[in-house]
Scaffold this motif. Structure first.
Motif, PDB file in Angstrom:
ATOM      1  N   GLU A  80      63.561  21.814  11.956  1.00 22.05           N
ATOM      2  CA  GLU A  80      65.184  21.908  12.817  1.00 22.05           C
ATOM      3  C   GLU A  80      65.575  21.640  14.151  1.00 22.05           C
ATOM      4  N   LYS A  84      69.630  21.202  10.158  1.00 24.94           N
ATOM      5  CA  LYS A  84      69.728  23.070   9.245  1.00 24.94           C
ATOM      6  C   LYS A  84      68.936  22.444   8.122  1.00 24.94           C
ATOM      7  N   MET A 125      76.845  23.973  11.635  1.00 21.90           N
ATOM      8  CA  MET A 125      75.518  24.780  10.798  1.00 21.90           C
ATOM      9  C   MET A 125      74.561  23.863  11.822  1.00 21.90           C
ATOM     10  N   GLY A 126      74.739  23.170  12.126  1.00 22.35           N
ATOM     11  CA  GLY A 126      73.814  21.736  12.540  1.00 22.35           C
ATOM     12  C   GLY A 126      73.510  21.181  11.745  1.00 22.35           C
ATOM     13  N   LEU A 127      74.494  21.087  10.567  1.00 15.90           N
ATOM     14  CA  LEU A 127      73.542  20.259   9.929  1.00 15.90           C
ATOM     15  C   LEU A 127      73.683  18.421   9.807  1.00 15.90           C
ATOM     16  N   GLY A 153      69.522  28.051   3.701  1.00 17.50           N
ATOM     17  CA  GLY A 153      68.062  28.347   3.671  1.00 17.50           C
ATOM     18  C   GLY A 153      67.059  28.495   3.543  1.00 17.50           C
ATOM     19  N   PRO A 202      69.800  20.207  15.624  1.00 16.99           N
ATOM     20  CA  PRO A 202      70.861  20.801  14.548  1.00 16.99           C
ATOM     21  C   PRO A 202      72.411  20.061  15.568  1.00 16.99           C
TER      22      PRO A 202
END
Length: 770
Positions: free
Chosen positions: A712, A652, A721-723, A11, A715
């Protein structure tokens, strides 16, 4: 007391690891790779767009001192055509490209022969002495024209892509109105700063074939080269150096890659080939060119009931490694962020006598987003509402997420994993000050200016599986190495992988090196494409780092005589969770304690390391909004892009600075396709854009300040991590937003039906010439 706080790196906009060597002039691009006793390859290319090869006489070139060898097709007839990497359809196999033209040439630039010589200048001169006789044949230059013959009775329509769900015919039969458009996207492509290049080397003592200059998909290319030469992956290795831009075009397997490796095997000397810019513009993959005939069935409020699209994809001379990927993605992703109850797409893949096509940043989506968003604007005009309102009425609401589209692409079902599209639209409008902007535009129009604003919305796809592997090792010097099968094409993979590893392991960011694109370091890998690395390699890295942390703490527990759950790792040092002081140790000391022969190792494999694989059957789906403001020059038709904003939901953000850079770069490339760049041909198929004087790329003057809003809000549920990925969202909707803004400036809804929008066309529209 308590332990010191663990640094948070995911982040944060930390500086790029990749930039140091480049800023110090230590980059190692393909042209920088040299070996003793190397020779150079030059390709003899067709000067005809379509023709029958009568003869290829190599003797004049071979007679020149310093020329080592020269080949035509008969010398490489035992090498199979280059196979498909993605979206394979068996009927396409007959249309693959051989490494030298067999009996016909199919585009200007088609490789006919190769010459190998002691220096590159001699090779280029000798290539001029290869006598090629070609009987010119009629050309096909329009994919939506009549179907011709490829060879042996095979039609130039190689396949028909069909995707559909719902009852489209019933929807049109019951519709309040129908909106129909014909829309075209011009032929353009990625133009990296570094052209293609390859260096083949064969080491007889170890029977090892090597290729340097690999990019994007080194493991796939390794496996294909081994297969084509009857070798194994174990005695074939590819090496990626620095890569001066990928964008889909670099790193795919081309005839030249195979030829340098074949020559290294046969001639027993390293062989180098570096593409010049003219070659790049006529021989590397082109992209985008499609013509769509699309219609929408709507109700009285402008709600879409069904979309029916038939399009023609201009593939050029052969089917290359991407097979049907671009038209397949265009058909699969066209519905975008909207609720479309019934949908039908039919995409005709047609061969023409132009440079073969491949992928280019946001392949299939740049095209389909332009088409879909033009359709939305036409629907708005039909029912008398504005472009924002028609989108609001048709957006998929967040309450319906996840949405299964009953479509598939790239071997995966399309399931929109998460998204709040309306919320992002609001943020984009707030970001640019939409109401104020419209008032300002109104005032300027009263003063006689031609100025307008346009919007484009899109759903991207990212995180393509099915797997990625990572191995992390801590050395006795404390240095940490992350080895991955991913590739770096300049997107910042080393940086984001190091951020994830450092945070999850508890190590220092500067202690981490990320090794990628080296097939001798990891058995398998899928490389870098489809905006997949952050998701797939990132999650594999997270898992491996956590495993390594557990391994390190288990060893530290024994060495420090403390329970592992009372310990943590911060900046590479073992600390007590209660913050108490006392003997401690570093990751380097643990690695030392786990060396071969150590009592601590026991019957386990020595070393401080961990491996992890991440597998995924579904892609993630980031999304975005583009807003463009343009003004038009009445006298020249010139288009000035005054403002540009992109709002993008990433799920994210690992490194917001890198995402910003990806988006801004994508916008610049999207502007090229929208306003400037086009590979045009004369009526004999002769390419007219073979230098930068003809192929017009936007410069800093033409690209405005791009405002980027990264959110964001959604996610991905498909990884912890919700990438989601960010590689292609900057380019995706540029054509759509620019076209809408030009329409608005002209006060002519639906005026723009083709990209790129030339000044001549704008001037015609200003002057009322249809």
């Amino acid at each position: 007391m308590s332990a010191p706080a663990k640094p948070v790196l995911v982040g944060k906009s930390v500086l790029r690891k990749e930039d140091g060597p480049l800023l110090r002039g230590q980059g190692r691009f393909a042209a920088d790779i040299n070996f003793p006793d190397q020779i150079y390859m030059r390709v003899v290319r067709s000067t005809y767009a379509h023709g029958r090869i009568v003869s290829v006489d190599l003797a004049p070139a071979l007679a020149i001192p310093g020329v080592v060898a020269a080949w035509s097709f008969k010398d490489v007839a035992d090498i199979p055509p280059i196979d498909f990497r993605l979206t394979r359809l068996e009927q396409l196999a007959a249309y693959r490209q051989t490494i030298l033209a067999k009996d016909k040439v199919r585009y200007v630039g088609d490789p006919v022969a190769v010459v190998f010589a002691e220096d590159p200048y001699l090779a280029e001169d000798a290539a001029e002495h290869v006598d090629v006789e070609i009987e010119e044949l009629p050309v096909i230059l329009h994919a939506d024209g009549e179907v011709g013959e490829f060879r042996d009775g095979l039609p130039t329509e190689t396949a028909l892509i069909e995707k559909n769900y719902g009852d489209v015919d019933a929807a049109f039969a019951g519709a309040h109105a129908t909106v129909e458009l014909t829309l075209s996207i011009g032929r353009h492509s990625g133009v990296p700063m570094e052209t293609r290049g390859a260096i083949g080397r064969y080491i007889a003592e170890t029977d090892m074939l090597e290729m340097y200059g690999a990019a994007k998909v080194p493991h796939w290319n390794r496996d294909q080269l081994a297969k084509m030469f009857g070798r194994t992956a174990a005695n074939t290795n590819l090496f990626e150096g620095h890569v001066g831009g990928g964008f889909g075009i670099r790193g795919e397997m081309y005839p030249e890659d195979v030829l340098v490796c074949l020559a290294a095997l046969r001639l027993g000397r390293p062989v180098k080939w570096i593409e010049d810019r003219r070659e790049h513009l006529i021989a590397a993959n082109h992209s985008r060119q499609q013509t769509h005939h699309i219609r929408a069935a709507i109700d009285i409020n402008g709600n879409i009931l069904a979309i029916d699209d038939e399009f023609f994809h201009d593939q050029g001379g052969y089917m290359r490694t991407h097979a049907a990927t671009v038209p397949d993605l265009a058909a699969a992703m066209l519905p975008g962020p909207y609720r479309i109850p019934a949908y039908r797409a039919r995409g005709h893949i047609r061969l023409t006598n132009k440079t073969p096509g491949g992928t280019y940043r946001a392949p299939g989506r740049y095209e389909s987003t332009f088409v879909r968003e033009r359709l939305l604007d036409a629907v708005a005009a039909k029912v008398g509402i504005d472009g924002v309102e028609v989108r609001r009425r048709n957006l998929i609401p967040v309450s319906e997420m996840p949405v299964t589209r009953a479509l598939e692409t790239l071997g995966t079902d399309i399931v929109l994993d998460s998204g709040d599209y309306a919320k992002l639209l609001d943020k984009a409008l707030d970001g640019i000050g939409w109401s104020t902007l419209l008032a300002q535009i109104d005032e300027r129009r009263k003063a006689g200016e031609l100025v307008g604003a346009g919007i484009g919305m899109f759903v991207e796809k990212s995180g393509l599986g099915p797997f990625d592997d990572v191995r992390i090792t801590v050395g006795i010097d404390g240095k940490i190495e992350v080895v991955t099968g991913a590739a770096s094409v300049g997107q910042g993979v080393e940086t984001v992988i190091a951020q994830i590893c450092a945070e999850k392991l508890g190590a220092g960011y500067d202690a981490i090196s990320v090794i990628h694109g080296q097939t001798d370091r990891i058995a398998r890998g899928l490389g870098a494409f489809a905006s997949r690395v952050s998701v797939m390699t990132g999650e594999a890295t997270r898992q491996a780092a956590l495993k390594l942390r557990d391994n390190a703490l288990a060893a530290a527990s024994e060495l420090m005589q403390l329970p592992a759950d009372q310990l943590d790792i911060i900046n590479g040092e073992i600390v007590r969770l209660d913050g108490s002081t006392g003997p401690s140790m570093s990751l380097a000391e643990i690695a030392k304690a786990l060396e071969p022969g150590s009592n601590l190792v026991g019957d386990k494999e020595p070393g401080l390391f961990a491996e992890a694989s991440f597998e995924s059957k579904h892609m993630t789906y980031p999304y975005g909004v583009h807003v463009a403001v343009v003004s038009l020059a009445r006298d020249t038709g010139g288009v000035t892009v005054e403002r540009y904003l992109v709002a993008y939901d990433i799920g994210k953000a690992i490194n917001p600075m890198l995402i910003d850079g990806q988006i801004v770069g994508g916008v610049a490339q999207g502007l090229g396709g929208a306003l400037y760049e086009e590979f045009s041909y004369d009526d004999r198929g002769e390419p007219l854009a073979v230098t930068f004087a003809d192929y017009l790329m936007p410069t800093a003057r033409e690209v405005p300040q791009v405002d980027v809003i990264i959110t964001e809000d959604a996610p991905s549920p498909l990884n912890p991590m919700g990438l989601k990925g960010a590689g292609e969202g900057g380019a995706n909707a540029v054509g759509a937003a620019i076209a809408a803004a030009i329409d608005d400036a002209l006060g002519q809804p639906g005026a723009i039906t083709r990209l790129p929008v030339s000044p001549q066309r704008v001037r015609e529209l200003i002057n009322g010439i249809a």
